[in-house]
Write an enzyme that holds these catalytic residues in place. Sequence first.
Site, PDB file in Angstrom:
ATOM      1  N   GLU A   7       0.814  -1.226   0.000  1.00  0.00           N
ATOM      2  CA  GLU A   7       0.000   0.000   0.000  1.00  0.00           C
ATOM      3  C   GLU A   7       0.845   1.272   0.000  1.00  0.00           C
ATOM      4  O   GLU A   7       0.487   2.275  -0.571  1.00  0.00           O
ATOM      5  CB  GLU A   7      -0.934  -0.016   1.212  1.00  0.00           C
ATOM      6  CG  GLU A   7      -1.879   1.166   1.226  1.00  0.00           C
ATOM      7  CD  GLU A   7      -3.243   0.853   1.821  1.00  0.00           C
ATOM      8  OE1 GLU A   7      -3.657  -0.316   1.769  1.00  0.00           O
ATOM      9  OE2 GLU A   7      -3.880   1.779   2.326  1.00  0.00           O
ATOM     10  N   ASP A 105      -3.224  -2.974   2.655  1.00  0.00           N
ATOM     11  CA  ASP A 105      -3.823  -3.131   3.978  1.00  0.00           C
ATOM     12  C   ASP A 105      -5.058  -4.017   3.900  1.00  0.00           C
ATOM     13  O   ASP A 105      -5.764  -4.042   2.900  1.00  0.00           O
ATOM     14  CB  ASP A 105      -4.214  -1.764   4.554  1.00  0.00           C
ATOM     15  CG  ASP A 105      -2.988  -0.940   4.909  1.00  0.00           C
ATOM     16  OD1 ASP A 105      -1.878  -1.514   4.947  1.00  0.00           O
ATOM     17  OD2 ASP A 105      -3.145   0.281   5.127  1.00  0.00           O
ATOM     18  N   TYR A 311      -2.193  -3.303  12.935  1.00  0.00           N
ATOM     19  CA  TYR A 311      -2.998  -2.394  12.131  1.00  0.00           C
ATOM     20  C   TYR A 311      -3.952  -1.597  13.023  1.00  0.00           C
ATOM     21  O   TYR A 311      -4.736  -2.164  13.781  1.00  0.00           O
ATOM     22  CB  TYR A 311      -3.785  -3.206  11.101  1.00  0.00           C
ATOM     23  CG  TYR A 311      -4.347  -2.356   9.995  1.00  0.00           C
ATOM     24  CD1 TYR A 311      -3.505  -1.571   9.227  1.00  0.00           C
ATOM     25  CD2 TYR A 311      -5.709  -2.335   9.737  1.00  0.00           C
ATOM     26  CE1 TYR A 311      -4.013  -0.774   8.224  1.00  0.00           C
ATOM     27  CE2 TYR A 311      -6.225  -1.551   8.726  1.00  0.00           C
ATOM     28  CZ  TYR A 311      -5.369  -0.765   7.976  1.00  0.00           C
ATOM     29  OH  TYR A 311      -5.875   0.028   6.986  1.00  0.00           O
TER      30      TYR A 311
END
Length: 942
Positions: A7, A105, A311
Amino acid sequence: MHLIVAEKNISARRIAQILAGGQKVIEKKDAGVSTYSFGDTTTVGLRGHVVEVDFEPGYENWRSEKFTPRSLIDAKTIKVPTEKRIVALLQKLARHAERVTIATDFDTEGELIGKEAYELIRAVNRNVKVDRARFSAITPQEIKSAFANTTDLDFALASAGEARQSIDLMWGASLTRFISLAARRGGNNILSVGRVQSPTLSMIVDREKEIEKFVPEKYWQLGLLTEKAGEQIEARHTNGRFRDQKIAELARDRTKEPLVVTEIKEGTKQDRSPSPFDTTTYIVAAARLGFSAANAMRIAEELYMNGYISYPRTDNTVYPASLDLNGVLATIRNSPFKKDVEWTIAHRRPEPTRGKKSTTDHPPIHPTGTATKEGIGDDAFRIYELVLRRFLATLAPDALWQTLKINFDASGEPYTTTGGHLIEPGWHVVYPFSEAKETILPKFATGEKLPIRKVSLDEKETMPPARYTQSKLIQRMEELGLGTKSTRHEVIAKLVSRKYVEGNPLHPTLVGRVVTEALEHNADAITKPDMTQTIESHMQQIKESKRTRDDVIKESRSMLHAAFDQLEANERVIGDDIRDRTAEELNLGHCPVCGGTLAIKHLRGSTQFIGCSRYPECTFNIGLPVTLWGWAVRTDEICEKHHLHFVRLVRKGARPWDIGCPLCHHISSNTESLTEIPSMNETLLEKARSRHIYTVAEIARSEPERLSKVLELAPDAAQKLKTEAECVLEKLRRRSECRKFMRNHLIPRKGRSYSKIMAALKESGVSDLAGLAKADPGTLQKAGIGESEARDLLTEARITHNGRLLKEIGIPAVSLKKYIAAGIISPDEFVTTTPENLSKKTGMSIGTVNRHVALVCEYLHRPAPLKIPRARIEKGRKELLSVKGMTESVVEKFASAGVINGDKLLAADVKQLSVTTGIDKEKIRNYQILLQKKRENAIIRI
Ligand SMILES: [Zn+2]
Ligand SMILES: [Zn+2]
């Protein structure tokens, strides 16, 4: 080649390092974009979305009759690359790839970013195998396992993301256009409306109204102070708040010694360890440490990409069974918090705590690596510590409080006091971020009698509800289903940047409030959370493949059409309402001349200025730079001298330009030009200002009688002043025209300013366009303009200046164009070229050319050339050309000086002819001699 698409660049680098094992990772740059290679594998990072959704061409014009705001609801959309270099490199790499793994992600946004990459790759390589690696932390263990167990892209999840994108675009664009046009706003001053943004703003506005409406109520609280073993103890009346002052006073007066202990209640209270962090609880905890929501998320994302924490966008508050808690503990044992980790291991609770929400996408936020303050910086380290300690707290035992409640009786009036003692600190040992305040009471016995040292009756007032802090607002948005964990903090940041809300805690600005109320009154569906909640639930259905993207978008369209039915019916009312109510934000104070209201005025186009409400009776005004330099707004600051609000120019993406007090600015920026008026002196200047005359133009346009009266001048002095001002004004006009010309023709370059160039040219005596047209390239180069640029600028200046002159002389524009194309630019060139030649060069008839030449000659006060029959001219030309060494161009030059044949050449005054043609005297004399000889020879032959 195996291509891995991450990403961001930073995650691409980390993934490469992890997967390479011991191999060396080679970094290469291609047009500024990095790739990381080892063996047969290459990783490349995107920049989040590399394409964006936009309407098909044709919808750009806001005022189009055909493409109304409503038409945007059904407009087709296209994807446009926003990161062209990354897109180009991705496609270049994909052409040669045998396998592509999407490693963006793992959430809706990431899946959509992955799908965008997938489409770009498919466009250049139809057959390459594309798979997907999903992970919640960029740690060796997670990454290796994710790449060993790749799956397919989740197109349903990506579709949900696409649907959200399309719906947000169509809502935002159509409503923003509608409201802005209704309120007659455009450019930098549009009023933005959004699907999530508007209901969120509405909550802030509603809270503000509650606060304003709130009427505080008085109440009274009764308390006493007693003493035991030298320690003072406070007790309060069990009635709590007394609404009635009389009753409270009665209770106070009845409170008499002795104070008897009537009851002692001892107990324990468990203080549960906190549950794991999801995005919202994390933002709330970070806010207590002083981080704004947007800042907290930005730092957390950085920590994630560097492998320090998992995350940070998650709704999950339950650790999944797959999460290796022992592994995490072992990792962070090497962090600077070793002691706390070891304490937690030694005192670990049997099961970690769990919150109310369990989702399957990501685990709660937890540490995944070890960081140091030196390595990542203060702020990032504080966030890292917060996440790490929260993780430890969820594994640490509950705390235990010993509680004590003592009831008293003071001659019939009941009082009570409570104490708390932390007997087992549990999780508080490792998590100091939530306060554990102890109140330790001395030992009491039932029936014990105590003294009363003081009785106090306090008058208090009920408080209005508090304004939202960013973190409170995020919590409330979550409860209402507004936005997602990934977008809530961005929505708030947008409201701030659009000047709808300000401060922390947040309160609405006037514009924020006016727009919200206009929508609430006329199309409340837009400001209520219901519609946006419905759309969120539709997103969920797309993810679960229960509905299609197109189906959901279609339904959203019809919701929006219904809102437009209401809006369009009330367009006038909405527009007038917003305009009338926001006018206040443009008012600066009283007009210095007439006492009316001075306000910032924005005209269509880019003009803005400050004008008086009593126009046209009062013409006082102050010019402002065009909106290109920034949109003029007022600030809260007020000039002490003039009592006017300060003005600021705001421009997206640039530092604001503070004008300050507009009148102070007006005075100082006109001082220089006023002092250019010869008879202006210090005293007169002061007097003029005190009579509200601030500019040269005002003096130039005033009647001498008025000047004489207002400035107390003799009539002839007033007339002189006016004439001088007219002169200065004309000079200023020409100077500004010249500056404008420079701006239009010189490319802006760092380190050179137009005013510097103008000043240098003025030194050389060039201060207007006429001067510039006559200047030589050297003068321009001295002023800092490059050689070829100077040449081009001069040509342009000559064309502009002379073009205008020739037009004034009477040459029609169409013909002028032809002359300029033929290189005939100045009046001089008109009369130094023969009409025949002009006609040949421009393609216009000799008659027309002759007419033009006559006009120019009249202007130059020169006699017009005689009209000589063509045959005679031809004969003369032949004769001249027969002279030895004579060329066409010399003949042409002679002709333009009226020397059209041999007789004329012999009769010409050599000196004069040399001046007009620029041909050397010697040469002319030589031609004469040769011609003379030729003629003599001809006679002899006869
Ligand atoms: Zn006025
Ligand atoms: Zn001022």
